[in-house]
Design a protein around this motif. Structure first.
Motif, PDB file in Angstrom:
ATOM      1  N   VAL A 197     -20.416  48.769 -35.402  1.00 24.21           N
ATOM      2  CA  VAL A 197     -20.042  48.528 -34.177  1.00 24.21           C
ATOM      3  C   VAL A 197     -19.971  47.379 -33.823  1.00 24.21           C
ATOM      4  O   VAL A 197     -20.408  46.480 -34.867  1.00 24.21           O
ATOM      5  CB  VAL A 197     -20.159  49.284 -32.949  1.00 24.21           C
ATOM      6  N   CYS A 198     -18.778  46.564 -33.431  1.00 21.36           N
ATOM      7  CA  CYS A 198     -18.587  45.577 -33.798  1.00 21.36           C
ATOM      8  C   CYS A 198     -19.497  44.737 -32.601  1.00 21.36           C
ATOM      9  O   CYS A 198     -19.441  43.610 -32.499  1.00 21.36           O
ATOM     10  CB  CYS A 198     -17.180  44.960 -32.994  1.00 21.36           C
ATOM     11  N   GLU A 199     -19.716  45.385 -31.242  1.00 18.15           N
ATOM     12  CA  GLU A 199     -20.543  45.101 -30.397  1.00 18.15           C
ATOM     13  C   GLU A 199     -19.752  43.461 -29.422  1.00 18.15           C
ATOM     14  O   GLU A 199     -20.510  42.743 -28.376  1.00 18.15           O
ATOM     15  CB  GLU A 199     -21.503  43.485 -30.498  1.00 18.15           C
ATOM     16  N   GLY A 233     -16.871  44.260 -27.761  1.00 18.63           N
ATOM     17  CA  GLY A 233     -14.864  45.271 -27.483  1.00 18.63           C
ATOM     18  C   GLY A 233     -14.022  44.854 -27.925  1.00 18.63           C
ATOM     19  O   GLY A 233     -12.691  44.763 -28.289  1.00 18.63           O
ATOM     20  N   VAL A 234     -14.501  44.949 -29.824  1.00 24.12           N
ATOM     21  CA  VAL A 234     -12.982  44.713 -31.052  1.00 24.12           C
ATOM     22  C   VAL A 234     -12.679  46.004 -31.367  1.00 24.12           C
ATOM     23  O   VAL A 234     -11.341  46.589 -31.373  1.00 24.12           O
ATOM     24  CB  VAL A 234     -13.052  44.006 -31.643  1.00 24.12           C
ATOM     25  N   CYS A 235     -13.633  47.012 -31.871  1.00 22.89           N
ATOM     26  CA  CYS A 235     -13.170  48.572 -32.011  1.00 22.89           C
ATOM     27  C   CYS A 235     -13.411  49.802 -31.367  1.00 22.89           C
ATOM     28  O   CYS A 235     -12.781  50.837 -31.787  1.00 22.89           O
ATOM     29  CB  CYS A 235     -14.823  48.621 -33.185  1.00 22.89           C
ATOM     30  N   LYS A 236     -13.934  49.020 -30.282  1.00 25.39           N
ATOM     31  CA  LYS A 236     -13.276  49.905 -28.401  1.00 25.39           C
ATOM     32  C   LYS A 236     -14.170  52.071 -29.092  1.00 25.39           C
ATOM     33  O   LYS A 236     -13.875  52.807 -28.769  1.00 25.39           O
ATOM     34  CB  LYS A 236     -12.113  50.719 -29.287  1.00 25.39           C
ATOM     35  N   CYS A 239     -17.406  52.310 -28.711  1.00 30.56           N
ATOM     36  CA  CYS A 239     -18.627  52.572 -27.638  1.00 30.56           C
ATOM     37  C   CYS A 239     -18.102  53.481 -26.544  1.00 30.56           C
ATOM     38  O   CYS A 239     -18.936  52.904 -25.816  1.00 30.56           O
ATOM     39  CB  CYS A 239     -19.316  51.151 -27.542  1.00 30.56           C
ATOM     40  N   LEU A 260     -15.857  50.171 -21.766  1.00 30.11           N
ATOM     41  CA  LEU A 260     -16.486  49.876 -23.119  1.00 30.11           C
ATOM     42  C   LEU A 260     -18.178  49.841 -23.299  1.00 30.11           C
ATOM     43  O   LEU A 260     -18.144  48.097 -21.999  1.00 30.11           O
ATOM     44  CB  LEU A 260     -16.187  48.608 -23.577  1.00 30.11           C
ATOM     45  N   CYS A 262     -19.974  47.856 -24.322  1.00 34.98           N
ATOM     46  CA  CYS A 262     -19.981  47.008 -25.214  1.00 34.98           C
ATOM     47  C   CYS A 262     -19.945  45.459 -24.215  1.00 34.98           C
ATOM     48  O   CYS A 262     -21.024  44.295 -23.900  1.00 34.98           O
ATOM     49  CB  CYS A 262     -20.659  46.660 -27.137  1.00 34.98           C
TER      50      CYS A 262
HETATM   51  S1  FES Z   1     -18.733  47.740 -29.919  1.00 36.80           S
HETATM   52 FE1  FES Z   1     -17.126  47.616 -30.453  1.00 36.80          FE
HETATM   53  S2  FES Z   1     -16.035  47.591 -29.003  1.00 36.80           S
HETATM   54 FE2  FES Z   1     -17.768  47.930 -28.151  1.00 36.80          FE
END
Ligand code: FES
Ligand SMILES: Cc1cc2nc3c(=O)[nH]c(=O)nc-3n(C[C@H](O)[C@H](O)[C@H](O)COP(=O)(O)OP(=O)(O)OC[C@H]3O[C@@H](n4cnc5c(N)ncnc54)[C@H](O)[C@@H]3O)c2cc1C
Lengths: 853, 105
Positions: free
Chosen positions: B54-56, B58-61, B63, B73, B75
């Motif tokens: 995951v991106c941590e 707010g990009v991959c969504k 979470c 989200l 993160c």
């Molecule tokens: S970890 Fe990617 S949006 Fe939250």
């Protein structure tokens, strides 16, 4: 595409599996039935062969003719015979044959006694050879099998005639092994079932399960299909539930998938590779830990990527300044890489970059993504935007099969060749067996720190897995750092400080130490490298110096201070930034995080704490310029590899991933076209690996993998990060070794479920991360100098005389060893320098470097 | 702070609540994602939340989950903006285990 699913080895093992099941179930009557079936099969095949012999033939059928019309072909090397051709007598001693080899290797030689001897007699009988046969049988204690034939047919004249004809026929009567096997199984089945009815059927089905586990689902399907319809049988590789053998631990495999090329990873390198391979007609499966096009460091890319201006203008048709050429780029990458790059990889990067970038831009265009072009040959957008382009690429190639949320666990090899892989599907908890001719690893970099700006769990899976399978790792001591936020808290580990630096050229900044005093930075460093590729190195160097002088904050950071700018300049610069970046991010945001507090801090002259955090690993799997590793059939692409950028990445990770991906896809396809087989699996190896994964469920020690993961990161934060020294590195190595023992013997899981078990995943990842850390730290200890991103407080000099060498790690019998070699050169090589420089900065600012950027 | 987390078994689909009390001083700078990591490390390691690749930022969504009935989200949602937390899986697909959901595509 023609994939071959069977060979003499399949024939041997099919018989052994059937024989073992039948004899176990029915005792001596079972053996008798087998013998009978073999004789039936042999006679029928002999008769079929005889039909090809010209009826006008002048002599009776003899073994010379038998050999001319033989139906089966063996690989070179599968069989070895000594032949003695005397007047009136021919004798053949068989030193090696695939049946004997297979049965001996799998400990099943005892079942050969129902086959050897009977098969030859039956074949000869069917064909009409009556002048000799088997005279010695290895199964009866003789050292080798021997055949002797005597009679009028065996004359010098006939021997020569036979040789000439053999050349002419050139294996014309060979029948595919698929057909022979299906016929063979049909015979075995009709005898076994007519003798033992339902119980016979059950024994055969057990044998088939074992056959399938060893050779795959397609191989099993082919046995059962009607060989007369082979022409219509397409070569689609299949996916199926693995037939549980009931044997521990193989029963843990829930599914088996067959493919030609397995691509591992879900980002740029993987997608580029899969697309090329699929366009070349290969059957491709991608497995990715994250979502394809929505995982990997590409998602967080911030600065964009570039080509030399000349190619951007003349190959891609952009309005670029063409004064910087491919030769200039080549020269820069090597000098900025501190001469450690493998120069053939740099050449590949430079020459193939334009075409690779074009493909990504085309996908982006068709996915309606906006990308900004700058005259210096740079394209800027957001990582998400590049990732959407990849999704477009995959969408345009629907034949690529995909498995997401699926983690590669290990590669399978037989005799040094890749035969497939084991993977874990996180959402279902299934262990999946993939059989493949070739595997391309594109799993991205590794970084072992808490302090990072990468995506989560960049645990070096590909590097460690390749190394365990026999590939070498290189340059593992070189990890790239860049200014990353600690403040404000909502932007922790965001790279906005770096993005500001390159996108707000009018905004001056300075670094302040823990007491808010400006760092003493030579003017040359401040101005000359700002916004350039090498600025990450310069900034990291400043961090390392501050740390050495104990000037960093309690968290290891420094402060970023913009107060030298007037309020108006600050306001205008920020506003320009928001204008530009609102094409890709919500206005006032960078990625998902608001820049409000940053804006307020800058406008009100409040310093912001930043740190040098890990972004990229220069080291990785050692590959040649065809992306081949030292394991046959194993390719690697993208950040998982090492060697392109030497000690410091002065090019772009994105261009690298695209160039590598395309090259690996092309080369793996080529490899597959030359290799007809899905390799045979080594079941012992699979069992050992499964036991390794499952050990955590049985361990009793009580050490948590989550804690262990944190501990590894803490040790690396402290001793392996930006400033290193001998004592720290050696103690880190000791701790890493200790952690490995803890992991192997005492790491246990509270949660016993296989589905989305974070503890289990972390334990498996710790195994990989520990191997990468060990490789990196070992090389860092050996490198008693400073170079690129390797800053040693005890050896600050860049020492060309002793360290223009690369460190390689390889894994044998559980031990990681390090060796060293010179970087590879190319024809238009950049020559190696001599001497030393007082520091990394002294090297970079030396006018003799003739640095072109 | 009082925190409750809805847990669902992958075996029989049964749900129960995990209740945890954590000192505010520990939570001050945390996101919901950080909090879940803290809980798995220190309270209950068997808790499942989406945390791999995951991106941590707010990009991959990936979470995505629900906090106090609102979809967010994990993160980019800061714990300090709440007085209590009721965390549940998001309604974007079938629950795999606890807070992990298999997205409907
Ligand atoms: S970890 Fe990617 S949006 Fe939250
Ligand atoms: C914050 C940041 C900013 C950056 N900015 C730039 C930039 O502006 N320009 C630039 O050129 N480069 C930039 N880079 C570097 C660049 O993003 C990477 O070099 C590039 O993404 C590498 O591509 P890749 O395909 O090799 O690996 P990645 O993009 O990292 O992808 C790895 C993939 O492998 C999968 N994977 C990992 N392990 C496994 C496993 N065991 N089984 C199955 N799948 C697995 C992951 O889920 C992921 O899909 C940046 C990096 C970071 C961290």
């Amino acid at each position: 595409m023609k994939i071959v699913h069977a060979s003499a080895s399949h024939h041997a093992m099919l018989f052994a599996f059937v024989a073992q099941e039948v004899v176990n179930a029915f005792g001596p009557p079972g053996g008798k039935a087998l013998r009978y079936a073999v004789e039936q099969y042999g006679k029928k095949r002999g008769q079929i062969m005889a039909q090809n012999v010209d009826p006008e033939n002048d002599s009776a059928n003899n073994v010379l003719l038998f050999d001319l019309f033989r139906e089966w072909e063996l690989f070179p090397g599968q069989q070895e015979c000594l032949t003695s051709k005397e007047e009136g007598e021919l004798s053949v001693t068989c030193l090696r044959c695939p049946w004997r080899t297979e049965w001996t290797a799998s400990g099943m030689a005892e079942y050969g006694k129902y086959f050897c001897g009977y098969i030859e007699s039956a074949l000869f009988e069917g064909f009409g050879v009556r002048d000799g046969g088997l005279t010695a049988n290895w199964l009866q204690g003789e050292s080798n099998c021997q055949f002797v034939f005597k009679g009028e047919a065996y004359t010098r004249f006939n021997y020569e005639k036979y040789e000439a004809k053999k050349q002419l026929l050139n294996g014309r009567f060979a029948v595919s092994w698929e057909e022979l096997l299906s016929f063979f199984f049909h015979e075995l089945r009709s005898v076994v079932v007519s003798t033992f009815s339902n119980e016979g059927e059950a024994a055969l089905s057990r044998a088939l399960d074992r056959y399938e586990l060893r050779f795959g689902t397609t191989a099993r399907k082919l046995l059962l299909s009607d060989f007369r319809q082979f022409e219509q049988f397409d070569d689609t590789l299949v996916e199926s539930p693995a037939m549980g053998t009931g044997i521990f631990p193989l029963q843990e495999i829930s599914r088996m998938i067959e493919t030609e090329i397995l691509v591992v990873g879900g980002s740029g390198a993987a997608v580029s590779a899969a697309v090329v391979a699929s366009e070349q007609g290969r059957d491709v499966l991608i497995i990715s830990k994250g979502e394809i096009g929505n995982s990997g460091n590409l998602l967080l890319a911030g600065g964009g990527f570039s080509l030399d201006g000349y190619s951007a203008r003349h190959e891609l048709g952009y309005d670029a300044d063409d004064s910087f050429t491919q030769d200039d780029l080549f020269d820069c990458l090597i000098k900025e890489g501190f001469y450690l790059n493998d120069q053939d990889l740099v050449q590949l990067y430079v020459e193939k970059g334009p075409a690779a970038v074009k493909q990504l831009l085309d996908w982006a265009d068709r996915a309606h993504q906006k990308i900004l072009f700058l005259r210096n040959g740079t394209w800027i957008a957001s990582g998400k935007c590049f990732a959407r382009a990849l999704v477009q690429g995959v969408r345009e190639h629907p034949s690529i099969r995909r498995l997401e949320d699926c983690v590669l666990l290990d590669l399978l090899t037989t005799n040094g060749c890749v035969t497939g892989a084991l993977a874990l599907s996180l959402m279902t908890g299934e262990i999946i067996l993939v059989r493949a001719k070739a595997v391309i690893l594109a799993t991205g970099g590794f970084q072992p720190f808490h302090i990072h700006n990468t995506v989560s769990d960049v645990t070096g899976d590909g590097q460690a897995i390749a190394c365990r399978a026999g590939a070498e790792l290189v340059d593992m001591e070189f990890l790239l750092f860049m200014p990353t936020a600690l403040d404000p808290p909502e932007l922790r580990y965001s790279i906005y400080p770096f993005v500001f630096e390159s996108n707000l050229p009018n905004l001056h900044y300075q670094f302040l130490d823990r007491d808010f005093c400006p760092l003493d930075i030579p003017f040359a460093l401040e101005t000359r490298f700002r916004g350039k590729k090498i600025s990450k190195l310069v900034n990291s160097y400043l961090f390392s110096q501050a740390q050495m002088q104990e000037k960093t904050t309690d968290r290891g950071g420094l402060y970023l201070d913009y107060s030298a700018n007037s309020f108006t300049v600050k306001r205008q610069s920020l506003s320009l930034f928001f204008d530009r970046f609102s094409q890709w991010h919500k206005r006032g945001y960078y990625n998902g995080e608001s820049l409000d507090n940053v804006e307020q801090a800058i406008l009100n002259d409040v310093p912001l704490e930043i740190i040098a955090a890990c972004e990229y690993s220069m080291g990785g799997i050692q590959v040649d310029s065809m992306m081949r590793t030292s394991v046959t059939g194993l390719f690697a692409a993208g950040e998982v590899t090492g060697g392109t950028f030497g000690a410091c990445r002065a090019g772009d990770g994105i261009v690298e991933m695209l160039v590598h991906g395309i090259t690996a896809g092309e080369q793996a396809s080529k490899y597959c076209s030359e290799c007809k087989w899905l390799g045979e699996l080594d079941l012992d190896q699979i069992s050992e690996l499964l036991i390794r994964y499952l050990r955590f469920f049985n361990n009793k020690g009580g050490i948590s993998s989550l804690q262990l993961f944190n501990d590894i990161q803490s040790v690396c934060d402290e001793k392996f990060r930006i400033l290193r020294n001998e004592t720290g590195l050696k103690s880190a190595l000791d701790q890493i070794k200790q952690f490995q023992l803890h992991l192997d013997e005492m790491c246990s899981l509270n949660c016993k479920e296989h589905i989305y078990n974070i503890e289990w995943l972390r334990a498996l990842q710790c195994d990989n991360l520990l191997l990468c850390c060990k490789a990196g730290i070992l090389a860092a200890i050996e490198r008693r100098e400073s170079r690129g991103f390797h800053f040693r407080s005890d050896f600050p000099k860049v020492d060309h005389n002793n360290y223009l060498l690369k460190y390689y790690s390889s894994f044998h019998d559980g031990i990681l060893t390090v060796s060293r070699r010179k970087p590879r050169l190319t024809q238009n090589q950049v020559r190696f320098p001599k001497g030393t420089h007082a520091s990394i900065m002294a090297y970079l600012t030396d006018p003799d470097l003739h640095y072109k950027r | 702070m009082n925190i409750s987390i809805k847990r669902t078994s992958p075996v029989n689909g049964a749900s129960k609540m995990l209740k945890v009390v954590i000192d505010d001083s520990i939570l001050s700078d945390m996101t919901v994602q950080n909090l879940l990591e803290y809980i798995t490390c220190n309270v209950d390691p068997s808790l499942a939340y989406y945390c791999h690749s995951v991106c941590e930022h707010g990009v991959c969504k990936r979470c995505i989950l629900k906090v106090n009935s609102k979809t967010v989200l994990a993160c980019t949602t800061r714990v300090s903006s709440y007085s209590h937390l009721n965390i549940e899986p998001a309604d974007v697909g079938d629950v795999v285990r606890d807070l992990v959901v298999c997205f409907k595509k």
